[in-house]
Design a protein around this motif. Sequence first.
Motif, PDB file in Angstrom:
ATOM      1  N   LYS A 103      44.062  53.555  25.042  1.00 21.22           N
ATOM      2  CA  LYS A 103      45.137  52.549  25.419  1.00 21.22           C
ATOM      3  C   LYS A 103      46.062  52.132  24.288  1.00 21.22           C
ATOM      4  O   LYS A 103      45.711  52.091  23.284  1.00 21.22           O
ATOM      5  N   TYR A 119      43.178  45.395  29.494  1.00 15.33           N
ATOM      6  CA  TYR A 119      43.460  46.097  30.407  1.00 15.33           C
ATOM      7  C   TYR A 119      42.585  45.927  31.507  1.00 15.33           C
ATOM      8  O   TYR A 119      41.550  45.977  31.375  1.00 15.33           O
ATOM      9  N   SER A 132      44.020  42.741  22.889  1.00 12.22           N
ATOM     10  CA  SER A 132      44.624  43.600  24.004  1.00 12.22           C
ATOM     11  C   SER A 132      43.432  43.958  25.247  1.00 12.22           C
ATOM     12  O   SER A 132      42.478  44.236  24.864  1.00 12.22           O
ATOM     13  N   THR A 175      41.268  47.852  35.088  1.00 11.97           N
ATOM     14  CA  THR A 175      41.266  49.276  35.883  1.00 11.97           C
ATOM     15  C   THR A 175      40.091  49.214  36.701  1.00 11.97           C
ATOM     16  O   THR A 175      39.386  48.417  36.915  1.00 11.97           O
TER      17      THR A 175
END
Length: 66
Positions: free
Chosen positions: A50, A33, A31, A35
């Motif tokens: 998260k 992300y 996983s 940002t």
Amino acid sequence: MAKGKDVRIRVILECTSCVRNGVNKELRGISRYITQKNRHNTPSRLELRKFCLYCYKHTLHGEIKK
């Protein structure tokens, strides 16, 4: 103007529990992300809780190098 010293930079957060367990990257994946963070306010590495799609729970995601 030079764009090399921007205050806000884009960072990638990766699940730390998937990496520690040695998940096979070909089958399941890890996983991640994307940002932004302010370089002046947070000079150290960013860590956020998260939701991991592969662990099916909230885990700690840490900043990685690009």
